[in-house]
Design a protein around this motif. Structure first.
Motif, PDB file in Angstrom:
ATOM      1  N   SER A   1       0.831  -1.200   0.000  1.00 58.19           N
ATOM      2  CA  SER A   1       0.000   0.000   0.000  1.00 58.19           C
ATOM      3  C   SER A   1       0.865   1.249   0.000  1.00 58.19           C
ATOM      4  N   ALA A   2       2.003   1.213   0.736  1.00 58.56           N
ATOM      5  CA  ALA A   2       2.901   2.364   0.732  1.00 58.56           C
ATOM      6  C   ALA A   2       3.451   2.602  -0.669  1.00 58.56           C
ATOM      7  N   ALA A   3       3.785   1.513  -1.387  1.00 62.83           N
ATOM      8  CA  ALA A   3       4.300   1.661  -2.743  1.00 62.83           C
ATOM      9  C   ALA A   3       3.229   2.248  -3.663  1.00 62.83           C
ATOM     10  N   VAL A   4       1.976   1.802  -3.512  1.00 63.78           N
ATOM     11  CA  VAL A   4       0.899   2.340  -4.342  1.00 63.78           C
ATOM     12  C   VAL A   4       0.695   3.827  -4.053  1.00 63.78           C
ATOM     13  N   LEU A   5       0.803   4.204  -2.768  1.00 60.78           N
ATOM     14  CA  LEU A   5       0.650   5.618  -2.416  1.00 60.78           C
ATOM     15  C   LEU A   5       1.783   6.452  -3.020  1.00 60.78           C
ATOM     16  N   LEU A   6       3.012   5.891  -3.015  1.00 62.51           N
ATOM     17  CA  LEU A   6       4.126   6.590  -3.649  1.00 62.51           C
ATOM     18  C   LEU A   6       3.873   6.768  -5.141  1.00 62.51           C
ATOM     19  N   PHE A   7       3.272   5.740  -5.759  1.00 61.59           N
ATOM     20  CA  PHE A   7       2.956   5.840  -7.184  1.00 61.59           C
ATOM     21  C   PHE A   7       1.946   6.950  -7.433  1.00 61.59           C
ATOM     22  N   LEU A   8       0.894   7.005  -6.588  1.00 64.14           N
ATOM     23  CA  LEU A   8      -0.127   8.034  -6.768  1.00 64.14           C
ATOM     24  C   LEU A   8       0.450   9.427  -6.563  1.00 64.14           C
ATOM     25  N   ALA A   9       1.485   9.526  -5.708  1.00 69.19           N
ATOM     26  CA  ALA A   9       2.097  10.826  -5.471  1.00 69.19           C
ATOM     27  C   ALA A   9       3.155  11.150  -6.514  1.00 69.19           C
ATOM     28  N   GLY A  10       3.395  10.242  -7.471  1.00 70.51           N
ATOM     29  CA  GLY A  10       4.344  10.521  -8.523  1.00 70.51           C
ATOM     30  C   GLY A  10       5.783  10.544  -8.053  1.00 70.51           C
TER      31      GLY A  10
END
Lengths: 345, 105
Positions: free
Chosen positions: A245-254
């Motif tokens: 989930s942390a990786a997905v959040l990093l992706f969403l934050a670009g």
């Protein structure tokens, strides 16, 4: 009395949400209903006194799989209709064509075999109910033996002891299955790394700020869940889900780190869990013991080490499954994929 | 029941009222923005009152701090996701307005 009411609400809610999610016309609605189903299911697991499964269901079932489904729904709609307003598509679907069938979406004509699915489900449910009625009341099969051997397992939590010591071979095979799934995804996408994954549109500053606050806490939480697994509900799968989930959040934050993950790094992350597990097995074989028979003195640290590599691997696998859908395959013309999240400047 | 337990129970019922109000708002309000408004009342205020009620019954300071941390994290996440949802709805409205204008012209 109150418990019966709560349990019936949970039970009926689970079945109703699943039915609604499966029979909906709008993919977004179905994905959101699936997320709600996952949460109610997690509550049901808590009522069944299985908090480890409840944690895993909430994180992986409702959280990550829900995100995957929403992502797939949005990519499907972009390919079929182009970037139209979802409300417009819903209204068009509700108008009927002259022959009475709803417009848009995939609508099959009714067949006689359509009755087979509910009939089969009812039959299966009946068989399961008969089986459960026969089992209830018998003393628990291996519970006594597992409790008796708990001191020699290296951990003090029964579920972790069973997963990573008594039945470590089953968990080894599970990790192999996860690796096979992510390899299948990489093959289908014809890619071996996650480069080119970042959305072309810049992320909104609010997401960057939220990611800056949440991601360090999530990494800390993953480590905490990992350590917690030795004596309370927790463990590698839950920690891996939080990492993903942390990786997905990093992706969403670009964040740049997601786009720059090369093939070697990705391969190491995906494989290290299975590799660690196999190494432990090989070491036990080389020491003359049976496969994955952990000696009591070494069991605690070994389990923690295996769980650590497993958490990294599971986090990488789940994140790759989510992000890999966006990776550029060779020869792909990348359409305007990316969350429509920039506020009108 | 001690006064603290009474207060805790009353606060939990109050939190339930807020959650119910938020849910009714989501179901009945006409468009996305007002629904988000209702959602944040339930999510932030209702959860905050519930956390406070649980803190009154917490067994130790560590547990109380963890409950508080859960509420703060829920605030951050809901703020960010509300912003994203509102932005996406606004962009969709602009697009719908533009395409309706093209259809008229």
């Amino acid at each position: 009395m109150l418990e019966l009411a709560l349990d019936s609400v949970l039970g009926i809610g689970v079945v109703w949400l699943a039915w609604k999610a499966l029979t909906g016309e709008d993919p977004y609605r179905s994905a959101v209903l699936y997320i709600a189903f996952g949460l109610v299911m997690a509550l049901a697991w808590v009522r069944l006194e299985a908090p480890d499964i409840a944690l895993a269901e909430a994180a992986i079932g409702a959280g990550l799989t829900g995100a995957l489904l929403l992502d797939a729904a949005s990519q499907l709609s972009r390919r079929n209709d182009g970037p139209t307003d979802r409300g417009q598509r819903r209204d068009r679907a509700r108008e009927s064509r002259p022959d009475g069938m709803p417009q848009g979406g995939a609508v099959r004509s009714r067949k006689a075999t359509d009755a087979l699915v509910p009939a089969g489900a009812l039959l299966l449910g009946g068989v399961v109910a008969v089986g459960i009625a026969g089992v209830a009341g018998e003393p628990g099969g291996l519970t006594g033996l597992a409790d008796h051997s708990l001191e020699r397992s290296g951990v003090t939590h029964g579920v972790t002891a069973v997963l990573l010591n008594f039945r470590a071979f089953d968990t080894l095979l599970e990790v192999g299955v996860l690796l096979a799934a992510v390899l299948a995804m990489l093959v289908v996408r014809r890619t071996s790394d996650l480069e080119g994954v970042l959305p072309p549109s810049a992320a909104a500053p609010v997401v960057k700020l939220a990611a800056g606050v949440l991601v360090p806490l999530m990494i800390l939480m993953a480590g905490y869940l990992l350590w917690l697994g030795t004596h309370a509900p927790g463990g590698a799968f839950q920690a891996g889900a939080v990492l993903a989930s942390a990786a997905v959040l990093l992706f969403l934050a670009g964040h740049r780190s997601i786009g720059g993950l090369g093939a070697t790094t990705l391969a190491v992350i995906l494989v290290c869990g299975l590799a660690g597990f196999l190494t432990a097995g090989i070491v036990t074989l080389a020491a003359g013991l049976r496969l994955l028979e952990l000696p009591p003195a070494w069991a605690g640290p070994t389990i923690l080490l295996i769980e650590g590599t497993l958490a990294i691997s599971i986090g990488g696998t789940l994140a790759a499954l989510f992000l890999g859908a966006r990776a550029r395959a060779p020869g792909d013309v990348q359409a305007e994929i990316g969350p429509a999240n920039s506020a009108p400047e | 029941m001690t006064p603290v337990e009474w207060l805790s129970a009353v606060l939990m019922i109050l939190a339930g009222v807020f959650f119910l109000g938020g849910t009714v708002g989501i179901l009945r309000f006409p468009d996305t923005h007002s629904r988000l408004h209702a959602l944040t009342k339930a999510d932030n205020l209702g959860l905050g009152i519930l956390v406070f009620a649980l803190i009154l019954q917490a067994a130790s300071v560590a547990i109380a701090l963890k409950l508080l941390l859960a509420w703060v994290l829920a605030l951050v996440a809901s703020a960010a996701s509300s912003f994203l949802i509102a932005g996406s709805a606004a962009a969709a409205e602009v697009q719908a307005g533009a395409s309706a204008g093209e259809a008229d012209a």
